[in-house]
Design a protein around this motif. Structure first.
Motif, PDB file in Angstrom:
ATOM      1  N   VAL A 140     -31.476  -4.212  25.077  1.00 42.01           N
ATOM      2  CA  VAL A 140     -32.595  -4.207  26.019  1.00 42.01           C
ATOM      3  C   VAL A 140     -32.566  -3.007  26.962  1.00 42.01           C
ATOM      4  CG1 VAL A 140     -32.958  -6.692  25.902  1.00 42.01           C
ATOM      5  CG2 VAL A 140     -31.310  -5.764  27.552  1.00 42.01           C
ATOM      6  N   ALA A 148     -28.510  -8.208  25.099  1.00 39.02           N
ATOM      7  CA  ALA A 148     -28.843  -9.613  25.333  1.00 39.02           C
ATOM      8  C   ALA A 148     -28.612 -10.405  24.057  1.00 39.02           C
ATOM      9  CB  ALA A 148     -30.298  -9.755  25.777  1.00 39.02           C
ATOM     10  N   CYS A 163     -25.531 -11.763  28.574  1.00 38.47           N
ATOM     11  CA  CYS A 163     -26.098 -10.483  28.993  1.00 38.47           C
ATOM     12  C   CYS A 163     -24.923  -9.563  29.291  1.00 38.47           C
ATOM     13  CB  CYS A 163     -26.987 -10.660  30.223  1.00 38.47           C
ATOM     14  SG  CYS A 163     -27.961  -9.200  30.638  1.00 38.47           S
ATOM     15  N   PRO A 356     -38.424  -4.520  26.800  1.00 40.38           N
ATOM     16  CA  PRO A 356     -37.831  -5.245  25.675  1.00 40.38           C
ATOM     17  C   PRO A 356     -38.839  -6.196  25.042  1.00 40.38           C
ATOM     18  CG  PRO A 356     -36.354  -5.252  27.568  1.00 40.38           C
ATOM     19  CD  PRO A 356     -37.665  -4.696  28.052  1.00 40.38           C
ATOM     20  N   PHE A 359     -36.742 -10.172  25.194  1.00 42.81           N
ATOM     21  CA  PHE A 359     -36.120 -10.659  26.427  1.00 42.81           C
ATOM     22  C   PHE A 359     -36.826 -10.057  27.637  1.00 42.81           C
ATOM     23  CE2 PHE A 359     -32.859 -11.105  23.244  1.00 42.81           C
ATOM     24  CZ  PHE A 359     -32.155 -12.245  23.597  1.00 42.81           C
ATOM     25  N   THR A 360     -36.748 -10.761  28.756  1.00 39.82           N
ATOM     26  CA  THR A 360     -37.158 -10.213  30.040  1.00 39.82           C
ATOM     27  C   THR A 360     -35.907  -9.775  30.774  1.00 39.82           C
ATOM     28  OG1 THR A 360     -39.096 -11.661  30.172  1.00 39.82           O
ATOM     29  CG2 THR A 360     -38.325 -10.681  32.220  1.00 39.82           C
ATOM     30  N   LEU A 361     -35.866  -8.520  31.188  1.00 39.48           N
ATOM     31  CA  LEU A 361     -34.672  -7.935  31.793  1.00 39.48           C
ATOM     32  C   LEU A 361     -34.896  -7.682  33.278  1.00 39.48           C
ATOM     33  CD1 LEU A 361     -31.830  -6.653  31.316  1.00 39.48           C
ATOM     34  CD2 LEU A 361     -33.017  -4.483  30.914  1.00 39.48           C
ATOM     35  N   TRP A 369     -27.153  -7.537  35.886  1.00 43.74           N
ATOM     36  CA  TRP A 369     -28.217  -7.655  34.898  1.00 43.74           C
ATOM     37  C   TRP A 369     -28.430  -9.112  34.502  1.00 43.74           C
ATOM     38  CZ3 TRP A 369     -31.202  -3.598  34.102  1.00 43.74           C
ATOM     39  CH2 TRP A 369     -30.684  -2.330  34.348  1.00 43.74           C
ATOM     40  N   HIS A 370     -29.690  -9.460  34.318  1.00 42.67           N
ATOM     41  CA  HIS A 370     -30.041 -10.820  33.906  1.00 42.67           C
ATOM     42  C   HIS A 370     -31.056 -10.731  32.775  1.00 42.67           C
ATOM     43  CE1 HIS A 370     -30.748 -15.104  34.106  1.00 42.67           C
ATOM     44  NE2 HIS A 370     -32.046 -14.899  34.219  1.00 42.67           N
ATOM     45  N   CYS A 371     -30.782 -11.438  31.679  1.00 43.39           N
ATOM     46  CA  CYS A 371     -31.656 -11.428  30.503  1.00 43.39           C
ATOM     47  C   CYS A 371     -32.189 -12.833  30.254  1.00 43.39           C
ATOM     48  CB  CYS A 371     -30.892 -10.944  29.270  1.00 43.39           C
ATOM     49  SG  CYS A 371     -30.129  -9.314  29.464  1.00 43.39           S
TER      50      CYS A 371
END
Length: 387
Positions: A140, A148, A163, A356, A359-361, A369-371
């Motif tokens: 991502v 992710a 992630c 991406p 996924f939403t990043l 970071w959060h996926c």
């Protein structure tokens, strides 16, 4: 933005390779990494201590024929025994927590010294199923690298979300790769969510070359109130077998901090827990049983394989590495890297940000970071892995 790899550029057929074994080599393949210690040392002579190595482009000679995306995925879907289902099938919450600890240990797979997987390209994907477990990965972000992973098993009511953002730095005698980000394992019908981090992957050059996982891992489940602290140990100035790939830790109550089990052993051999009340010792993980005789995945539905699939994108590179045709492998790898730079320049000229597809990043200083997957369930894959 549409992923623009084409069959004419990278070939229509995926190149699938054997999973990595506990020795870091591919488990059922004749491929073996070349003896390139001197070449590695000469390469690192050009790198300053403290340098961030995430942008370093390795020649194909230094690669195993697989992407880092595949390596992450293999640690989930390549198992001789179904340890993930066991996490959900234990009757008590404490037994389930112990099984999660054992499963977490089983995801460690070292590389052979002197080689590394390809750095995934932006938008690259990897989609494989093992039984009812469906695993999907996407690269991502490229700079910094962020991967992710989303996996679901509707039969066992299990969901995984990782992630990962590896940051590698050269310190003179070693390369240390910190794997930022967290792993989340949900046992849906038990209403339990387990969070955990990863140890560091360390490549040591002196006095004895080697690759190992080192550092501390914390595993926690707020719903059942248990927590584990693991310490992965290995390299010492004077090598000792008792320390090599060893692990020590404990499982305790998050509220009272009272230790329930002590953990000890070696993650590439066996790991045991000791009940602090009665002294009983139980083996919770046997690496030779869990990670042995691993089979190469196979293509079940060639038409459904995405052009962004790792085994398609890197097919020509992998094929030539296996054949030890280093010149053609390097040429194919350079073509992919140049193609990526061209796409990056086009996005920059158009003032277009990469988004991406699966996924939403997001990113924050507090949580990194959060996926978040755009689909609730991972569909069955065109590539399958059998026990």
């Amino acid at each position: 933005m549409v992923f623009s790899a084409t069959e004419s550029e990278y070939g229509p057929k995926p190149v699938l390779t054997a999973p990595l074994s506990l020795e870091g080599e591919e488990s059922d393949s004749s491929y073996r990494a070349p003896n390139i210690i001197q070449r590695i040392l000469s390469l690192l002579n050009t790198v300053r201590p403290g340098s961030d190595l995430t942008r370093l482009q390795l020649p194909a000679l230094f690669n195993v024929p697989k992407s880092q995306l595949q390596c992450y995925g293999e640690s989930v879907y390549c198992m001789s025994s179904d340890m993930l289902s066991k996490c959900n099938n234990e009757k008590s919450s404490l037994d389930r927590f112990v099984s999660v600890v054992a499963w977490s240990i089983s995801t460690l797979r070292p590389l052979a010294f002197g080689v590394a997987p390809y750095n995934p390209i932006l938008g690259e994907t990897h989609h494989v199923s093992r039984g009812s477990l469906n695993v999907f990965l996407e690269q991502v972000s490229h700079h910094p690298p962020v991967t992710a992973l989303h996996a679901t098993d509707e039969t066992e009511n299990i969901e995984l979300l990782w992630c990962h953002s590896p940051v590698a730095k050269f310190s003179g005698s070693r390369i240390e790769t910190e794997v930022h980000g967290k792993r989340v394992l949900k046992l849906i019908d038990k209403n339990e969510t387990y969070t955990m981090n990863s140890p560091k992957l360390v490549i040591k050059f002196l006095p004895v070359p080697g690759v190992d996982w080192l550092g501390n891992v914390k595993i926690q489940c707020q719903e059942n109130g248990f927590e584990a602290q693991l310490c992965y140990r290995g390299f010492t100035f004077l090598p000792r077998a008792s320390m090599n790939r060893s692990i020590k830790g404990k499982i305790f109550s998050s509220s009272s901090l009272e230790t329930i089990y002590e953990i000890s052993g070696h993650w590439d051999r066996t790991v045991s827990i000791k009940d602090v009340l009665n002294g009983k010792t139980t083996v919770i993980y046997n690496a030779s049983e869990a990670i042995s005789r691993l089979k190469t995945p196979i293509v079940k539905d060639a038409k459904a394989v995405l052009p962004s699939e790792s085994t398609v994108v890197w097919a020509e590179v992998g094929r030539n590495i296996i054949q030890k045709n280093w010149e053609k492998a390097s040429e194919a790898k350079t073509n992919i890297e140049e193609w990526q730079r061209k796409l990056a320049r086009e996005r920059q000229s158009a003032d277009e940000d990469w988004v991406p597809k699966h996924f939403t990043l997001s990113y924050s200083k507090e949580n990194g970071w959060h996926c978040l997957p755009k689909r609730k369930i991972v569909t069955p894959a065109p590539i399958i892995c059998t026990p």
